[in-house]
Design an enzyme around this catalytic site. Structure first.
Site, PDB file in Angstrom:
ATOM      1  N   ALA A  30      13.042  -7.686   3.318  1.00  0.00           N
ATOM      2  CA  ALA A  30      13.791  -6.876   2.344  1.00  0.00           C
ATOM      3  C   ALA A  30      13.268  -5.441   2.325  1.00  0.00           C
ATOM      4  O   ALA A  30      14.043  -4.480   2.191  1.00  0.00           O
ATOM      5  CB  ALA A  30      13.677  -7.514   0.960  1.00  0.00           C
ATOM      6  N   GLU A  31      11.953  -5.272   2.478  1.00  0.00           N
ATOM      7  CA  GLU A  31      11.382  -3.909   2.521  1.00  0.00           C
ATOM      8  C   GLU A  31      12.035  -3.107   3.642  1.00  0.00           C
ATOM      9  O   GLU A  31      12.372  -1.928   3.475  1.00  0.00           O
ATOM     10  CB  GLU A  31       9.865  -3.972   2.761  1.00  0.00           C
ATOM     11  CG  GLU A  31       9.073  -4.591   1.627  1.00  0.00           C
ATOM     12  CD  GLU A  31       7.562  -4.551   1.864  1.00  0.00           C
ATOM     13  OE1 GLU A  31       7.053  -3.527   2.347  1.00  0.00           O
ATOM     14  OE2 GLU A  31       6.886  -5.552   1.571  1.00  0.00           O
ATOM     15  N   ARG A  83     -12.169  12.878  -2.296  1.00  0.00           N
ATOM     16  CA  ARG A  83     -10.721  12.682  -2.211  1.00  0.00           C
ATOM     17  C   ARG A  83      -9.970  14.011  -2.129  1.00  0.00           C
ATOM     18  O   ARG A  83      -8.973  14.138  -1.445  1.00  0.00           O
ATOM     19  CB  ARG A  83     -10.267  11.880  -3.431  1.00  0.00           C
ATOM     20  CG  ARG A  83      -8.938  11.230  -3.240  1.00  0.00           C
ATOM     21  CD  ARG A  83      -8.606  10.341  -4.401  1.00  0.00           C
ATOM     22  NE  ARG A  83      -9.382   9.126  -4.386  1.00  0.00           N
ATOM     23  CZ  ARG A  83      -9.526   8.321  -5.430  1.00  0.00           C
ATOM     24  NH1 ARG A  83      -8.958   8.620  -6.557  1.00  0.00           N
ATOM     25  NH2 ARG A  83     -10.225   7.229  -5.339  1.00  0.00           N
ATOM     26  N   HIS A 132       6.239  -0.753  -2.443  1.00  0.00           N
ATOM     27  CA  HIS A 132       5.240  -1.700  -2.938  1.00  0.00           C
ATOM     28  C   HIS A 132       5.871  -3.092  -2.944  1.00  0.00           C
ATOM     29  O   HIS A 132       7.014  -3.247  -3.366  1.00  0.00           O
ATOM     30  CB  HIS A 132       4.790  -1.303  -4.346  1.00  0.00           C
ATOM     31  CG  HIS A 132       3.682  -2.165  -4.852  1.00  0.00           C
ATOM     32  ND1 HIS A 132       2.401  -2.104  -4.342  1.00  0.00           N
ATOM     33  CD2 HIS A 132       3.666  -3.130  -5.801  1.00  0.00           C
ATOM     34  CE1 HIS A 132       1.645  -2.996  -4.962  1.00  0.00           C
ATOM     35  NE2 HIS A 132       2.387  -3.632  -5.848  1.00  0.00           N
ATOM     36  N   ARG A 152      -4.496   4.461   0.589  1.00  0.00           N
ATOM     37  CA  ARG A 152      -5.457   5.361  -0.049  1.00  0.00           C
ATOM     38  C   ARG A 152      -4.852   5.848  -1.347  1.00  0.00           C
ATOM     39  O   ARG A 152      -3.638   6.115  -1.414  1.00  0.00           O
ATOM     40  CB  ARG A 152      -5.749   6.594   0.821  1.00  0.00           C
ATOM     41  CG  ARG A 152      -6.326   6.314   2.168  1.00  0.00           C
ATOM     42  CD  ARG A 152      -7.633   5.579   2.160  1.00  0.00           C
ATOM     43  NE  ARG A 152      -8.732   6.282   1.520  1.00  0.00           N
ATOM     44  CZ  ARG A 152      -9.910   5.717   1.236  1.00  0.00           C
ATOM     45  NH1 ARG A 152     -10.129   4.460   1.526  1.00  0.00           N
ATOM     46  NH2 ARG A 152     -10.866   6.416   0.658  1.00  0.00           N
ATOM     47  N   SER A 174       9.769  -2.744  -4.229  1.00  0.00           N
ATOM     48  CA  SER A 174      10.291  -1.562  -4.915  1.00  0.00           C
ATOM     49  C   SER A 174       9.971  -0.316  -4.103  1.00  0.00           C
ATOM     50  O   SER A 174       8.857  -0.170  -3.598  1.00  0.00           O
ATOM     51  CB  SER A 174       9.621  -1.400  -6.290  1.00  0.00           C
ATOM     52  OG  SER A 174       9.674  -2.594  -7.044  1.00  0.00           O
ATOM     53  N   ASP A 221       0.942   2.941  -7.814  1.00  0.00           N
ATOM     54  CA  ASP A 221       2.148   2.105  -7.779  1.00  0.00           C
ATOM     55  C   ASP A 221       3.038   2.326  -9.005  1.00  0.00           C
ATOM     56  O   ASP A 221       3.639   1.383  -9.542  1.00  0.00           O
ATOM     57  CB  ASP A 221       1.780   0.611  -7.646  1.00  0.00           C
ATOM     58  CG  ASP A 221       1.057   0.322  -6.336  1.00  0.00           C
ATOM     59  OD1 ASP A 221       1.386   0.961  -5.325  1.00  0.00           O
ATOM     60  OD2 ASP A 221       0.164  -0.543  -6.326  1.00  0.00           O
TER      61      ASP A 221
HETATM   62  C1  GAR Z   1       3.957  -3.498   3.051  1.00  0.00           C
HETATM   63  O1  GAR Z   1       4.193  -4.798   2.606  1.00  0.00           O
HETATM   64  C2  GAR Z   1       3.948  -2.533   1.888  1.00  0.00           C
HETATM   65  O2  GAR Z   1       4.862  -2.864   0.881  1.00  0.00           O
HETATM   66  C3  GAR Z   1       2.525  -2.668   1.397  1.00  0.00           C
HETATM   67  O3  GAR Z   1       1.752  -2.743   2.563  1.00  0.00           O
HETATM   68  C4  GAR Z   1       2.529  -3.350   3.594  1.00  0.00           C
HETATM   69  C5  GAR Z   1       2.477  -2.441   4.800  1.00  0.00           C
HETATM   70  O4  GAR Z   1       3.089  -3.068   5.899  1.00  0.00           O
HETATM   71  N1  GAR Z   1       2.158  -1.554   0.570  1.00  0.00           N
HETATM   72  C6  GAR Z   1       1.380  -1.653  -0.510  1.00  0.00           C
HETATM   73  O5  GAR Z   1       0.885  -2.697  -0.880  1.00  0.00           O
HETATM   74  C7  GAR Z   1       1.170  -0.350  -1.258  1.00  0.00           C
HETATM   75  N2  GAR Z   1       0.623  -0.574  -2.550  1.00  0.00           N
HETATM   76  P1  GAR Z   1       3.574  -2.209   7.141  1.00  0.00           P
HETATM   77  O6  GAR Z   1       2.373  -1.390   7.605  1.00  0.00           O
HETATM   78  O7  GAR Z   1       3.945  -3.252   8.162  1.00  0.00           O
HETATM   79  O8  GAR Z   1       4.722  -1.359   6.706  1.00  0.00           O
END
Ligand code: GAR
Length: 221
Positions: free
Chosen positions: A178-179, A70, A114, A96, A141, A150
């Site tokens: 929402a993200e 890593r 997340h 990762r 979040s 996270d």
């Molecule tokens: C998203 O839902 C993000 O919140 C999640 O992966 C997805 C990526 O989608 N991330 C995690 O779970 C991180 N712990 P995207 O590639 O379409 O943005």
């Protein structure tokens, strides 16, 4: 104005829909960040093609070439970030775990999204776990990254309802919408220096520090 924009690297592992939402937001001339690099740990990540179509520089650091080391993987990441003179790092579905040393180099300069209302449901399968636990609200979040997975001071959260007929997929789709709203907004706040961190608490110096209702989602900044 252009020269005062923060240079941002977006790190992805897959489809990159959050990346796309940020690339779209960054097209506005007054957006305080310039997306200077999209980097993936997977050569076949769909988001790489999308980024290239937006005219953004892309790099691949394939984690499989590092055979589980890593620190060496993270050093390769850091080299690219330095070469592109990056100010802020945005993890957007970057799957990762980063070493504590790497994270420390980017304290309060690296954001993650997340798909849960942290600190609930860290890790994988968040949507199914929210359903299995009987949550009435779920969400997403955006937080500054700390060494534990996270975790870190929360910049923005959005809550959405859990509906009776939800599956993990339908809930994930509602949360993803929402993200796409809160991530560009959170990055805008950080890139315009409106955010300060005191311990685990984030203070936001902005009129946008508000609760606003959208059709099927509550967005809390
Ligand atoms: C998203 O839902 C993000 O919140 C999640 O992966 C997805 C990526 O989608 N991330 C995690 O779970 C991180 N712990 P995207 O590639 O379409 O943005």
């Amino acid at each position: 104005m252009a020269s005062s924009k923060k240079r941002v690297a977006i790190l992805i592992s897959g489809r990159g829909s959050n990346m796309t939402a940020i690339l779209d937001a960054a097209k506005a001339s007054d957006y305080p960040a310039k997306i200077a690099l999209v980097l993936s740990n997977k050569p076949d990540a769909k988001g790489l093609e999308t980024a290239a179509n937006h005219g953004i520089a892309t790099e691949v650091v394939d984690h499989r070439s590092f055979k589980g080391d890593r620190k060496v993987f993270d050093a390769a990441l850091h080299k690219h970030l330095t070469a592109h003179r990056i100010d802020l790092v945005v993890l957007a579905g970057f799957m990762r775990i980063l070493s504590a040393d790497f994270v420390a180099k980017w304290t309060d300069k690296m954001l993650n999204i997340h798909p849960s209302l942290l600190p609930s449901f860290k890790g994988l399968d968040t949507h199914q776990r929210a359903l299995d636990t009987g949550c009435r609200l779920a969400g997403c979040s955006v937080h500054f990254v700390r060494a534990d997975m996270d975790s870190g001071p929360i910049i923005a959260q959005a809550a959405v309802p859990v509906l009776d007929n939800d599956t993990a997929d339908s809930l994930a789709a509602r949360i993803l919408k929402a993200e796409h709203t809160i991530y560009p907004h959170a990055l805008e706040l950080v890139a315009s220096d409106k955010v300060s961190v005191q311990g685990m608490r984030v203070r936001i110096n902005s009129d946008a520090n508000m609760l606003c209702a959208h059709q099927d989602q509550q967005l809390i900044f």
